[in-house]
Design an enzyme around this catalytic site. Structure first.
Site, PDB file in Angstrom:
ATOM      1  N   GLU A   1      -7.470  19.316  16.026  1.00 51.55           N
ATOM      2  CA  GLU A   1      -7.452  20.955  15.663  1.00 51.55           C
ATOM      3  C   GLU A   1      -7.883  21.809  16.790  1.00 51.55           C
ATOM      4  OE1 GLU A   1      -6.593  21.637  12.441  1.00 51.55           O
ATOM      5  OE2 GLU A   1      -5.898  19.561  12.520  1.00 51.55           O
TER       6      GLU A   1
ATOM      7  N   ARG B   1      11.528  23.411  38.389  1.00 53.65           N
ATOM      8  CA  ARG B   1      12.873  23.820  38.500  1.00 53.65           C
ATOM      9  C   ARG B   1      13.304  24.919  39.489  1.00 53.65           C
ATOM     10  NH1 ARG B   1      15.541  27.533  35.710  1.00 53.65           N
ATOM     11  NH2 ARG B   1      17.427  26.710  35.589  1.00 53.65           N
TER      12      ARG B   1
END
Ligand code: ADE
Length: 223
Positions: A114, A152
């Protein structure tokens, strides 16, 4: 760039970050990736990493001890940026990816259950990052997205240096439509202008189409 990911599920990160372009980024030395299991920093017999929330409530909260021990053993104070993946974090965008692509060393902590004991956020991490307004079962999936988008952008990782400059969001617009062979498929033809060889007309068409697509799919980007 060195990247350390601390997670309960290192194998979940391994496959996507070893494949394809991320695999080549590692082979080329642009990405130095290390995956760690948080349980390796627990000191009890059962390797417990979570407990019930103080004050009551649903679900379990990640305990601070192992997270602090893991980050403190990996961090070099001057060059490391420590990020917690959480849906309560700063929203991840292309410009945030560019910001992180300039870092030398990222330590990514993946949340689970949680939430994470708030002392981790107050006293350990430099930033909380969310990859979008939805809740995943665990932060390892978010960490893969975060790292892929950053890596990238590193020099030499994409084949053409130009290709990340043309991406959606770099210009503030979505990328326009792309076509390849065959020029006619099931009766649907590629727009004539793209076959014309007129570079200026092609550029103008692409700009118009990018604006149209952005207006239709993401009017918030134009506002
Ligand atoms: N963990 C669960 N959901 C997440 C999200 N949207 N972004 C980052 N970490 C998460």
């Amino acid at each position: 760039m060195r990247v350390d990911i601390i997670t309960l599920f290192p194998e979940l990160c391994r496959a996507p970050l070893d494949e394809s372009m991320m695999g080549r980024a590692q082979e080329a030395g642009a990405l130095d990736l290390h995956l760690y299991n948080l349980r390796d920093w627990t000191s009890d017999r059962h390797h417990v990493v979570d407990d019930a929330p103080f004050g009551g409530g649903q679900g379990m909260v990640m305990k601070p001890e192992a997270i602090f021990a893991a980050v403190e053993s990996l961090r070099t104070v001057t060059t490391s940026s420590v990020v917690l993946m959480t849906p309560q974090g700063r929203r991840f965008t292309q410009s945030v990816a560019r910001e992180y692509a300039a870092k030398e060393h990222l330590i990514v902590v993946c949340g689970h259950y949680e939430g994470v004991d708030h002392r981790v956020i107050e006293h350990l991490v430099d930033a909380e990052i969310s990859i979008g307004d939805y809740v995943l079962t665990n932060g390892a999936i978010a960490a893969v997205v975060f790292i892929d988008a950053i890596v990238r952008l590193l020099p030499g990782v994409l084949g053409h240096e130009q290709s990340s400059a043309d991406d959606s969001f770099s210009s503030g617009l979505l990328e326009g439509p792309q076509y390849t062979r065959p020029a006619e498929f099931r009766g649907w033809k590629v727009p004539e202008v793209l076959l014309s060889g007129h570079h200026a007309e092609i550029a103008a068409w692409r700009k118009r189409e990018a604006e149209r697509r952005t207006r239709e799919n993401r009017p918030d980007l134009l506002a």
